[in-house]
Design an enzyme around this catalytic site. Structure first.
Site, PDB file in Angstrom:
ATOM      1  N   GLN A 109      -4.834  -2.081   9.573  1.00 26.15           N
ATOM      2  CA  GLN A 109      -4.620  -3.394   8.959  1.00 26.15           C
ATOM      3  C   GLN A 109      -5.117  -4.521   9.875  1.00 26.15           C
ATOM      4  OE1 GLN A 109      -3.238  -3.930   5.757  1.00 26.15           O
ATOM      5  NE2 GLN A 109      -3.927  -6.014   6.163  1.00 26.15           N
ATOM      6  N   LYS A 165       0.841  -1.207   0.000  1.00 28.13           N
ATOM      7  CA  LYS A 165       0.000   0.000   0.000  1.00 28.13           C
ATOM      8  C   LYS A 165       0.875   1.255   0.000  1.00 28.13           C
ATOM      9  CE  LYS A 165      -3.723  -2.594   2.092  1.00 28.13           C
ATOM     10  NZ  LYS A 165      -4.236  -3.231   3.309  1.00 28.13           N
ATOM     11  N   ASP A 172     -11.626   2.179   4.117  1.00 26.79           N
ATOM     12  CA  ASP A 172     -11.796   0.730   4.081  1.00 26.79           C
ATOM     13  C   ASP A 172     -13.275   0.337   4.108  1.00 26.79           C
ATOM     14  OD1 ASP A 172      -9.982  -1.254   3.725  1.00 26.79           O
ATOM     15  OD2 ASP A 172      -9.287  -1.325   5.802  1.00 26.79           O
TER      16      ASP A 172
END
Ligand SMILES: NC(=O)c1ccc[n+]([C@@H]2O[C@H](COP(=O)([O-])OP(=O)(O)OC[C@H]3O[C@@H](n4cnc5c(N)ncnc54)[C@H](OP(=O)(O)O)[C@@H]3O)[C@@H](O)[C@H]2O)c1
Length: 297
Positions: A98, A54, A121
């Site tokens: 994450q 990322k 997200d």
């Protein structure tokens, strides 16, 4: 005859090119650089790999990125304090925490603590609610949004089609079912969601025009579960031991690719299918978050 491959890498690159153009426009017209913060807790090697992918993609496309790493012993309170700072930080438009998180931290609490307008997200309850209602002002989770884009850009018609989704997680199965059942021209599918308690799985799968596998079981979907001409989307990313390669493992999907591909009209490979789309949609969502904050979108 092998089913036609859906090239996720190539489609992700199309989306990345669009994102680069939008970033250039934001910089030129508003002096604005979209920023993404990625928070990593613990030393999970898979998570560390995803986070550096990322980071690299942010610098390749021209986004500002910040990586914040914590030891696995971090408390929920410490993580919440950092998220609070990031929620107020002007240079940051998108925040990603994450997964997986260590057991002392509740993923639900963390997802709910990200400012919904920075929740690129798409895991905040408000954004999940908006997705369920078909409200386009929220953020859809990146992997399901990536699956949707793959279908659209591969010319797959979902209107009236029977889509079978294997898996009901909040990250993949549930949101992909919400997206594809929406009353919208690129959706309008009849969706069946299956899980570990579903009966007659093979029979249900055989009735699918589009089969989406997201369960995390290597090679679970076999040829007898797929009807001739079906579109097969494999979300699974599973490590299986392979002593023939240096790493000692290789990545495989939830679909027994070699046996299923000859029956499918279109099929995604693993790797190179859904995986690259997830990061492309994350970059896209971050740029959109910046546009929305500055009233450009
Ligand atoms: N390509 C990408 O970027 C990407 C992104 C995210 C995830 N993934 C991959 O996608 C896969 C799924 O991830 P996830 O996070 O959704 O997993 P998850 O949270 O573990 O959920 C798995 C789902 O599959 C169902 N399931 C498990 N075994 C089953 C079986 N034998 N028969 C029927 N259903 C079964 C579970 O049912 P219950 O609800 O009944 O337990 C659950 O709903 C994994 O391989 C993961 O690595 C890929």
């Amino acid at each position: 005859m092998l089913g036609k491959l859906i090239d996720g890498k190539a489609i992700a690159e199309q989306i990345n090119a669009e994102t680069v153009a939008e970033i250039a426009c934001l910089k030129e017209q508003y002096g604005l650089t979209p920023g993404l913060a990625v928070v990593l807790v613990g030393e999970n090697p898979g998570s560390a790999t995803y986070v550096s992918m990322k980071d690299k993609m942010c610098s390749r496309l021209g986004l500002h990125s910040e990586r914040i790493s914590f030891p696995a012993s971090t408390s929920e309170g410490e993580l919440l304090a950092i998220l609070n700072d990031l929620n107020f930080k002007r240079e940051i438009h998108g925040i990603l925490v994450q997964s997986p998180l260590p057991p002392q931290i509740s993923a639900e609490d963390i997802f709910a603590s990200v400012d919904p307008s920075k929740d690129v997200d798409g895991f905040h309850p408000l954004n999940i609610g908006k997705l369920a209602l078909g409200d386009p002002t929220g953020f859809a989770p990146c992997t399901p949004a990536g699956v949707h884009e793959l279908l659209i850009r591969s010319g797959v018609k979902t209107d009236g089609a029977h889509v079978v989704v294997l898996g009901r997680s909040r990250i993949v199965g549930r949101p992909v079912s919400l997206i594809l059942s929406q009353k919208a021209p690129d959706a309008n599918a009849t969706v069946t969601v299956c899980h570990s308690r579903s009966r007659n799985l093979a029979e249900i799968c055989r009735s699918a025009d589009i089969l989406i596998a997201a369960i995390g079981v290597p090679h679970f979907v076999t040829a007898d579960m797929v009807r001739d001409g079906a579109v097969v989307i494999d979300v699974g990313i599973n490590r299986v031991e392979d002593k023939a390669v240096d790493k000692g493992y290789r990545l495989v999907g939830d679909v027994a690719f070699d046996a299923v591909a000859p029956k499918a009209s279109l099929i995604t490979p693993v790797p190179g299918g859904v995986g690259p789309m997830t990061i492309a949609m994350l970059m896209h969502n971050t740029v959109r978050a910046a546009q929305m904050r500055h009233g450009v979108a």
